[in-house]
Scaffold this motif. Structure first.
Motif, PDB file in Angstrom:
ATOM      1  N   ASP A 112     -16.477  -8.602 -24.944  1.00 15.78           N
ATOM      2  CA  ASP A 112     -15.974  -8.762 -23.572  1.00 15.78           C
ATOM      3  C   ASP A 112     -16.060  -7.436 -22.826  1.00 15.78           C
ATOM      4  N   LEU A 113     -16.434  -7.500 -21.567  1.00 20.27           N
ATOM      5  CA  LEU A 113     -16.503  -6.311 -20.719  1.00 20.27           C
ATOM      6  C   LEU A 113     -15.085  -5.886 -20.356  1.00 20.27           C
ATOM      7  N   VAL A 114     -14.731  -4.633 -20.669  1.00 27.59           N
ATOM      8  CA  VAL A 114     -13.351  -4.188 -20.463  1.00 27.59           C
ATOM      9  C   VAL A 114     -13.323  -2.813 -19.780  1.00 27.59           C
ATOM     10  N   THR A 115     -12.132  -2.452 -19.290  1.00 29.76           N
ATOM     11  CA  THR A 115     -11.880  -1.132 -18.724  1.00 29.76           C
ATOM     12  C   THR A 115     -11.611  -0.146 -19.860  1.00 29.76           C
ATOM     13  N   PRO A 116     -11.522   1.158 -19.572  1.00 26.24           N
ATOM     14  CA  PRO A 116     -11.178   2.131 -20.621  1.00 26.24           C
ATOM     15  C   PRO A 116      -9.835   1.835 -21.287  1.00 26.24           C
ATOM     16  N   ASP A 117      -8.942   1.106 -20.607  1.00 26.53           N
ATOM     17  CA  ASP A 117      -7.650   0.742 -21.183  1.00 26.53           C
ATOM     18  C   ASP A 117      -7.717  -0.567 -21.972  1.00 26.53           C
ATOM     19  N   GLY A 118      -8.903  -1.170 -22.037  1.00 24.34           N
ATOM     20  CA  GLY A 118      -9.064  -2.397 -22.812  1.00 24.34           C
ATOM     21  C   GLY A 118      -8.760  -3.671 -22.055  1.00 24.34           C
ATOM     22  N   HIS A 119      -8.596  -3.601 -20.716  1.00 25.93           N
ATOM     23  CA  HIS A 119      -8.309  -4.795 -19.922  1.00 25.93           C
ATOM     24  C   HIS A 119      -9.621  -5.490 -19.548  1.00 25.93           C
ATOM     25  N   PRO A 120      -9.728  -6.803 -19.769  1.00 25.05           N
ATOM     26  CA  PRO A 120     -10.969  -7.527 -19.462  1.00 25.05           C
ATOM     27  C   PRO A 120     -11.292  -7.532 -17.965  1.00 25.05           C
ATOM     28  N   VAL A 121     -12.571  -7.382 -17.664  1.00 24.36           N
ATOM     29  CA  VAL A 121     -13.086  -7.530 -16.303  1.00 24.36           C
ATOM     30  C   VAL A 121     -13.414  -9.010 -16.097  1.00 24.36           C
ATOM     31  N   LEU A 122     -13.025  -9.559 -14.953  1.00 32.77           N
ATOM     32  CA  LEU A 122     -13.192 -10.994 -14.715  1.00 32.77           C
ATOM     33  C   LEU A 122     -14.395 -11.276 -13.817  1.00 32.77           C
ATOM     34  N   ASP A 123     -14.990 -12.445 -14.043  1.00 33.79           N
ATOM     35  CA  ASP A 123     -16.125 -12.856 -13.217  1.00 33.79           C
ATOM     36  C   ASP A 123     -15.638 -13.557 -11.969  1.00 33.79           C
ATOM     37  N   ILE A 124     -16.572 -14.094 -11.204  1.00 31.12           N
ATOM     38  CA  ILE A 124     -16.232 -14.704  -9.920  1.00 31.12           C
ATOM     39  C   ILE A 124     -15.349 -15.939 -10.082  1.00 31.12           C
ATOM     40  N   GLY A 125     -15.356 -16.531 -11.283  1.00 30.55           N
ATOM     41  CA  GLY A 125     -14.511 -17.694 -11.546  1.00 30.55           C
ATOM     42  C   GLY A 125     -13.211 -17.362 -12.230  1.00 30.55           C
ATOM     43  N   GLY A 126     -12.952 -16.072 -12.476  1.00 31.12           N
ATOM     44  CA  GLY A 126     -11.698 -15.657 -13.095  1.00 31.12           C
ATOM     45  C   GLY A 126     -11.720 -15.653 -14.611  1.00 31.12           C
ATOM     46  N   ALA A 127     -12.907 -15.673 -15.225  1.00 31.22           N
ATOM     47  CA  ALA A 127     -13.033 -15.681 -16.682  1.00 31.22           C
ATOM     48  C   ALA A 127     -13.550 -14.332 -17.165  1.00 31.22           C
ATOM     49  N   PRO A 128     -13.227 -13.944 -18.410  1.00 32.33           N
ATOM     50  CA  PRO A 128     -13.779 -12.695 -18.967  1.00 32.33           C
ATOM     51  C   PRO A 128     -15.293 -12.745 -19.022  1.00 32.33           C
ATOM     52  N   ILE A 129     -15.911 -11.588 -18.955  1.00 28.91           N
ATOM     53  CA  ILE A 129     -17.377 -11.484 -18.976  1.00 28.91           C
ATOM     54  C   ILE A 129     -17.832 -11.084 -20.382  1.00 28.91           C
ATOM     55  N   PHE A 130     -18.629 -11.930 -21.004  1.00 31.08           N
ATOM     56  CA  PHE A 130     -19.095 -11.678 -22.368  1.00 31.08           C
ATOM     57  C   PHE A 130     -20.487 -11.066 -22.349  1.00 31.08           C
ATOM     58  N   ILE A 131     -20.632  -9.947 -23.058  1.00 28.41           N
ATOM     59  CA  ILE A 131     -21.926  -9.282 -23.206  1.00 28.41           C
ATOM     60  C   ILE A 131     -22.394  -9.477 -24.652  1.00 28.41           C
ATOM     61  N   PRO A 132     -23.433 -10.248 -24.903  1.00 23.41           N
ATOM     62  CA  PRO A 132     -23.897 -10.472 -26.282  1.00 23.41           C
ATOM     63  C   PRO A 132     -24.242  -9.152 -26.977  1.00 23.41           C
ATOM     64  N   PRO A 133     -23.717  -8.942 -28.195  1.00 22.81           N
ATOM     65  CA  PRO A 133     -23.995  -7.688 -28.909  1.00 22.81           C
ATOM     66  C   PRO A 133     -25.485  -7.455 -29.142  1.00 22.81           C
ATOM     67  N   GLU A 134     -26.235  -8.553 -29.276  1.00 24.20           N
ATOM     68  CA  GLU A 134     -27.665  -8.409 -29.563  1.00 24.20           C
ATOM     69  C   GLU A 134     -28.500  -8.231 -28.309  1.00 24.20           C
ATOM     70  N   ALA A 135     -27.858  -8.229 -27.138  1.00 19.93           N
ATOM     71  CA  ALA A 135     -28.602  -8.113 -25.885  1.00 19.93           C
ATOM     72  C   ALA A 135     -29.330  -6.784 -25.809  1.00 19.93           C
ATOM     73  N   GLY A 136     -30.530  -6.829 -25.301  1.00 22.17           N
ATOM     74  CA  GLY A 136     -31.322  -5.613 -25.153  1.00 22.17           C
ATOM     75  C   GLY A 136     -31.056  -4.945 -23.820  1.00 22.17           C
ATOM     76  N   GLN A 137     -31.797  -5.346 -22.805  1.00 19.78           N
ATOM     77  CA  GLN A 137     -31.667  -4.740 -21.481  1.00 19.78           C
ATOM     78  C   GLN A 137     -30.625  -5.484 -20.659  1.00 19.78           C
ATOM     79  N   ILE A 138     -29.642  -4.751 -20.173  1.00 21.36           N
ATOM     80  CA  ILE A 138     -28.602  -5.309 -19.303  1.00 21.36           C
ATOM     81  C   ILE A 138     -28.905  -4.874 -17.868  1.00 21.36           C
TER      82      ILE A 138
END
Length: 238
Positions: A112-138
């Motif tokens: 999950d995409l988080v702040t330095p304090d570990g708080h999740p960043v939310l998407d336009i629908g209010g859900a956490p944003i998941f970044i696949p660990p195996e993703a190459g180029q973001i």
């Protein structure tokens, strides 16, 4: 203490709060995404029962957050994001949704995409944003759409308060909104940039000197009033 003393004392109290606020602004000159704050003074006027006489008291309890754009600094960080124009990132905290302009994010162990304090960043629908660990180029488009290896994942949600007065600083670079929250119609997100504090060091120092001088003048008045009252008491006591 007479009415003049009470009036000056309320002014001194407000000036002291303003000195503390300016000092806090200056201390955060280098804080990413920090928003400058100011103090709003109000006046309470009450009739004293005599013709054409009134008592005026000052109060300084309301804070105003200034939304002036800060300077954008290129970092090259894949998940460093700067907002150009209006908007705040939406962050999920234990106390509810909070809002910030500080865009230094990173994936946590769960992805999950988080702040330095570990708080999740939310998407336009209010859900956490998941970044696949195996993703190459973001890649992150200017409208906030996040893609991994060319596949869209989510769109970062940028919002603004319906009324600027509803925006309240809670701690550091996190704010809450005590009112309606509106989505930004044309969001502009810059990948690889961070927004610096919008505090202007020169203007804040000039304001600090001005307020300090006003406070010192007021303190001298209170000291003279105290001495005058002491002299009156001593005279009457004789």
């Amino acid at each position: 203490m007479d009415n003049a003393g009470y009036t000056q004392l309320t002014r001194q109290s407000g000036l002291l709060r303003e000195i503390q606020l300016i000092a806090h602004n200056i201390a955060n000159l280098s804080t990413t995404g920090f928003r400058r704050e100011g103090l709003l003074f109000s006046e309470y006027v009450s009739a004293l029962g005599h013709e054409e006489e009134s008592l005026s008291m000052a109060a300084a309890r309301a804070h105003q957050t200034y939304l002036t754009q800060g300077t954008m600094t290129m970092t090259g960080g894949t998940l460093d994001l700067g907002i150009e124009g209006d908007g705040f990132f939406t962050i999920q905290t234990p106390d509810g949704e909070r809002y910030t302009r500080a865009g230094h994010f990173t994936p946590n162990q769960a992805g999950d995409l988080v702040t330095p304090d570990g708080h999740p960043v939310l998407d336009i629908g209010g859900a956490p944003i998941f970044i696949p660990p195996e993703a190459g180029q973001i890649a992150i488009a200017r409208d906030g759409t996040i893609s991994a290896d060319g596949q869209p994942l989510a769109q970062i949600g940028l919002v603004v308060p319906a009324e600027q007065a509803d925006l309240k600083r809670e701690t550091g670079v996190l704010h809450r909104i005590d009112g309606d929250v509106l989505p930004v119609e044309t969001p502009v997100v810059l990948q690889g940039f961070l927004e610096e504090s919008n505090v202007n060091a020169i203007s804040e120092m000039a304001r600090l000197i001005q307020v300090q001088r006003a406070y010192e003048t007021g303190q001298k008045f209170l000291d003279r009033e105290d001495e005058r009252i002491r002299n009156v008491v001593q005279t009457l006591g004789k």
